[in-house]
Design a protein around this motif. Sequence first.
Motif, PDB file in Angstrom:
ATOM      1  N   SER A 228       0.838  -1.193   0.000  1.00  0.00           N
ATOM      2  CA  SER A 228       0.000   0.000   0.000  1.00  0.00           C
ATOM      3  C   SER A 228       0.874   1.245   0.000  1.00  0.00           C
ATOM      4  O   SER A 228       1.827   1.349   0.783  1.00  0.00           O
ATOM      5  CB  SER A 228      -0.907   0.012   1.233  1.00  0.00           C
ATOM      6  OG  SER A 228      -1.553   1.264   1.342  1.00  0.00           O
TER       7      SER A 228
ATOM      8  N   PHE B  64       0.214   3.935   1.241  1.00  0.00           N
ATOM      9  CA  PHE B  64       0.075   4.605   2.535  1.00  0.00           C
ATOM     10  C   PHE B  64       1.011   4.039   3.612  1.00  0.00           C
ATOM     11  O   PHE B  64       1.099   4.584   4.695  1.00  0.00           O
ATOM     12  CB  PHE B  64      -1.380   4.564   3.000  1.00  0.00           C
ATOM     13  CG  PHE B  64      -2.276   5.307   2.061  1.00  0.00           C
ATOM     14  CD1 PHE B  64      -2.403   6.689   2.137  1.00  0.00           C
ATOM     15  CD2 PHE B  64      -2.969   4.636   1.067  1.00  0.00           C
ATOM     16  CE1 PHE B  64      -3.215   7.388   1.250  1.00  0.00           C
ATOM     17  CE2 PHE B  64      -3.786   5.322   0.175  1.00  0.00           C
ATOM     18  CZ  PHE B  64      -3.902   6.701   0.273  1.00  0.00           C
ATOM     19  N   ASN B  65       1.726   2.966   3.284  1.00  0.00           N
ATOM     20  CA  ASN B  65       2.719   2.416   4.207  1.00  0.00           C
ATOM     21  C   ASN B  65       4.087   3.069   4.019  1.00  0.00           C
ATOM     22  O   ASN B  65       5.019   2.747   4.737  1.00  0.00           O
ATOM     23  CB  ASN B  65       2.864   0.908   4.015  1.00  0.00           C
ATOM     24  CG  ASN B  65       1.619   0.162   4.456  1.00  0.00           C
ATOM     25  OD1 ASN B  65       0.873   0.642   5.295  1.00  0.00           O
ATOM     26  ND2 ASN B  65       1.408  -1.005   3.879  1.00  0.00           N
TER      27      ASN B  65
ATOM     28  N   TYR C 173       8.824   4.183  -2.108  1.00  0.00           N
ATOM     29  CA  TYR C 173       7.690   3.573  -2.805  1.00  0.00           C
ATOM     30  C   TYR C 173       8.069   3.234  -4.247  1.00  0.00           C
ATOM     31  O   TYR C 173       7.825   2.112  -4.712  1.00  0.00           O
ATOM     32  CB  TYR C 173       6.468   4.492  -2.777  1.00  0.00           C
ATOM     33  CG  TYR C 173       5.326   3.929  -3.563  1.00  0.00           C
ATOM     34  CD1 TYR C 173       4.562   2.883  -3.051  1.00  0.00           C
ATOM     35  CD2 TYR C 173       5.027   4.389  -4.844  1.00  0.00           C
ATOM     36  CE1 TYR C 173       3.523   2.315  -3.789  1.00  0.00           C
ATOM     37  CE2 TYR C 173       3.993   3.834  -5.581  1.00  0.00           C
ATOM     38  CZ  TYR C 173       3.249   2.801  -5.050  1.00  0.00           C
ATOM     39  OH  TYR C 173       2.234   2.241  -5.782  1.00  0.00           O
TER      40      TYR C 173
ATOM     41  N   GLU D  83      -4.998   8.520  -3.426  1.00  0.00           N
ATOM     42  CA  GLU D  83      -3.619   8.052  -3.557  1.00  0.00           C
ATOM     43  C   GLU D  83      -2.757   9.096  -4.264  1.00  0.00           C
ATOM     44  O   GLU D  83      -1.609   9.332  -3.881  1.00  0.00           O
ATOM     45  CB  GLU D  83      -3.569   6.737  -4.334  1.00  0.00           C
ATOM     46  CG  GLU D  83      -4.104   5.551  -3.582  1.00  0.00           C
ATOM     47  CD  GLU D  83      -4.269   4.326  -4.458  1.00  0.00           C
ATOM     48  OE1 GLU D  83      -4.041   3.219  -3.936  1.00  0.00           O
ATOM     49  OE2 GLU D  83      -4.634   4.460  -5.648  1.00  0.00           O
TER      50      GLU D  83
ATOM     51  N   TYR E  38      -1.921  11.829  -1.859  1.00  0.00           N
ATOM     52  CA  TYR E  38      -0.912  11.360  -0.914  1.00  0.00           C
ATOM     53  C   TYR E  38       0.471  11.362  -1.575  1.00  0.00           C
ATOM     54  O   TYR E  38       1.447  11.860  -1.005  1.00  0.00           O
ATOM     55  CB  TYR E  38      -1.273   9.956  -0.413  1.00  0.00           C
ATOM     56  CG  TYR E  38      -0.353   9.446   0.665  1.00  0.00           C
ATOM     57  CD1 TYR E  38      -0.542   9.812   1.991  1.00  0.00           C
ATOM     58  CD2 TYR E  38       0.710   8.607   0.364  1.00  0.00           C
ATOM     59  CE1 TYR E  38       0.307   9.357   2.995  1.00  0.00           C
ATOM     60  CE2 TYR E  38       1.569   8.146   1.348  1.00  0.00           C
ATOM     61  CZ  TYR E  38       1.358   8.522   2.662  1.00  0.00           C
ATOM     62  OH  TYR E  38       2.210   8.076   3.648  1.00  0.00           O
TER      63      TYR E  38
ATOM     64  N   LEU F 280       0.174  14.236   5.802  1.00  0.00           N
ATOM     65  CA  LEU F 280       0.371  12.827   5.437  1.00  0.00           C
ATOM     66  C   LEU F 280      -0.105  11.893   6.542  1.00  0.00           C
ATOM     67  O   LEU F 280      -0.723  10.859   6.261  1.00  0.00           O
ATOM     68  CB  LEU F 280       1.842  12.575   5.101  1.00  0.00           C
ATOM     69  CG  LEU F 280       2.317  13.178   3.776  1.00  0.00           C
ATOM     70  CD1 LEU F 280       3.830  13.225   3.717  1.00  0.00           C
ATOM     71  CD2 LEU F 280       1.744  12.409   2.601  1.00  0.00           C
TER      72      LEU F 280
ATOM     73  N   MET G 206      -3.823  11.694   6.402  1.00  0.00           N
ATOM     74  CA  MET G 206      -4.254  10.872   5.273  1.00  0.00           C
ATOM     75  C   MET G 206      -4.061   9.389   5.574  1.00  0.00           C
ATOM     76  O   MET G 206      -4.915   8.571   5.239  1.00  0.00           O
ATOM     77  CB  MET G 206      -3.511  11.281   4.000  1.00  0.00           C
ATOM     78  CG  MET G 206      -3.854  12.686   3.531  1.00  0.00           C
ATOM     79  SD  MET G 206      -2.961  13.143   2.047  1.00  0.00           S
ATOM     80  CE  MET G 206      -3.979  12.291   0.818  1.00  0.00           C
ATOM     81  N   ARG G 207      -2.924   9.029   6.208  1.00  0.00           N
ATOM     82  CA  ARG G 207      -2.684   7.629   6.592  1.00  0.00           C
ATOM     83  C   ARG G 207      -3.750   7.149   7.561  1.00  0.00           C
ATOM     84  O   ARG G 207      -4.267   6.035   7.429  1.00  0.00           O
ATOM     85  CB  ARG G 207      -1.311   7.499   7.256  1.00  0.00           C
ATOM     86  CG  ARG G 207      -0.227   7.147   6.315  1.00  0.00           C
ATOM     87  CD  ARG G 207       1.077   6.870   7.061  1.00  0.00           C
ATOM     88  NE  ARG G 207       2.087   7.670   6.408  1.00  0.00           N
ATOM     89  CZ  ARG G 207       2.656   8.756   6.893  1.00  0.00           C
ATOM     90  NH1 ARG G 207       2.384   9.186   8.103  1.00  0.00           N
ATOM     91  NH2 ARG G 207       3.525   9.425   6.193  1.00  0.00           N
ATOM     92  N   THR G 208      -4.079   7.993   8.527  1.00  0.00           N
ATOM     93  CA  THR G 208      -5.095   7.651   9.516  1.00  0.00           C
ATOM     94  C   THR G 208      -6.443   7.440   8.847  1.00  0.00           C
ATOM     95  O   THR G 208      -7.142   6.465   9.135  1.00  0.00           O
ATOM     96  CB  THR G 208      -5.189   8.754  10.591  1.00  0.00           C
ATOM     97  OG1 THR G 208      -3.914   8.871  11.228  1.00  0.00           O
ATOM     98  CG2 THR G 208      -6.248   8.436  11.628  1.00  0.00           C
TER      99      THR G 208
ATOM    100  N   GLN H 205      -7.026   6.590   5.766  1.00  0.00           N
ATOM    101  CA  GLN H 205      -6.961   5.368   4.963  1.00  0.00           C
ATOM    102  C   GLN H 205      -7.082   4.137   5.861  1.00  0.00           C
ATOM    103  O   GLN H 205      -7.805   3.199   5.529  1.00  0.00           O
ATOM    104  CB  GLN H 205      -5.655   5.324   4.163  1.00  0.00           C
ATOM    105  CG  GLN H 205      -5.472   4.084   3.324  1.00  0.00           C
ATOM    106  CD  GLN H 205      -6.477   3.974   2.189  1.00  0.00           C
ATOM    107  OE1 GLN H 205      -7.145   4.935   1.818  1.00  0.00           O
ATOM    108  NE2 GLN H 205      -6.581   2.798   1.620  1.00  0.00           N
ATOM    109  N   ASN H 206      -6.396   4.142   6.982  1.00  0.00           N
ATOM    110  CA  ASN H 206      -6.475   3.005   7.899  1.00  0.00           C
ATOM    111  C   ASN H 206      -7.886   2.834   8.466  1.00  0.00           C
ATOM    112  O   ASN H 206      -8.365   1.716   8.634  1.00  0.00           O
ATOM    113  CB  ASN H 206      -5.462   3.147   9.031  1.00  0.00           C
ATOM    114  CG  ASN H 206      -4.050   2.896   8.568  1.00  0.00           C
ATOM    115  OD1 ASN H 206      -3.824   2.181   7.589  1.00  0.00           O
ATOM    116  ND2 ASN H 206      -3.094   3.495   9.245  1.00  0.00           N
TER     117      ASN H 206
END
Length: 110
Positions: A2, A4-5, A12, A69, A72, A95, A98-100, A102-103
């Motif tokens: 992902s 987001f990781n 990435y 995505e 991000y 960021l 956004m990660r939060t 998405q999770n």
Amino acid sequence: MSLFNYFTYKDYLKTVIAENKSQRGFQAALAKAAGCQPSYLSQTLTGKAELLPDHAAGIADHLEFSEFETEYFLNLVLLGRASTVALKKILEKKLMQMRTAQNQLINRMP
């Protein structure tokens, strides 16, 4: 894997390129989508250069990112280019949000 990781766009992209190593010319196609020379993309991946937001938009389109995505990824590129502590903090906070988000979305899905 992902998006987001990842905390840097370079990490990435290195992963994406490694996972597509068997696909001949993948990195060159990525550079073409970015609108830059393959050598510039290589320099970016080795830390000698940074992508422009325009490059990031082309890569996001090529990799068929969703709108979220893409946002991000663009923020990762902006973070990589940021030269002041103040801007880096703003982008890191964005960021993280956004990660939060998405999770939370992933955790809501069965």
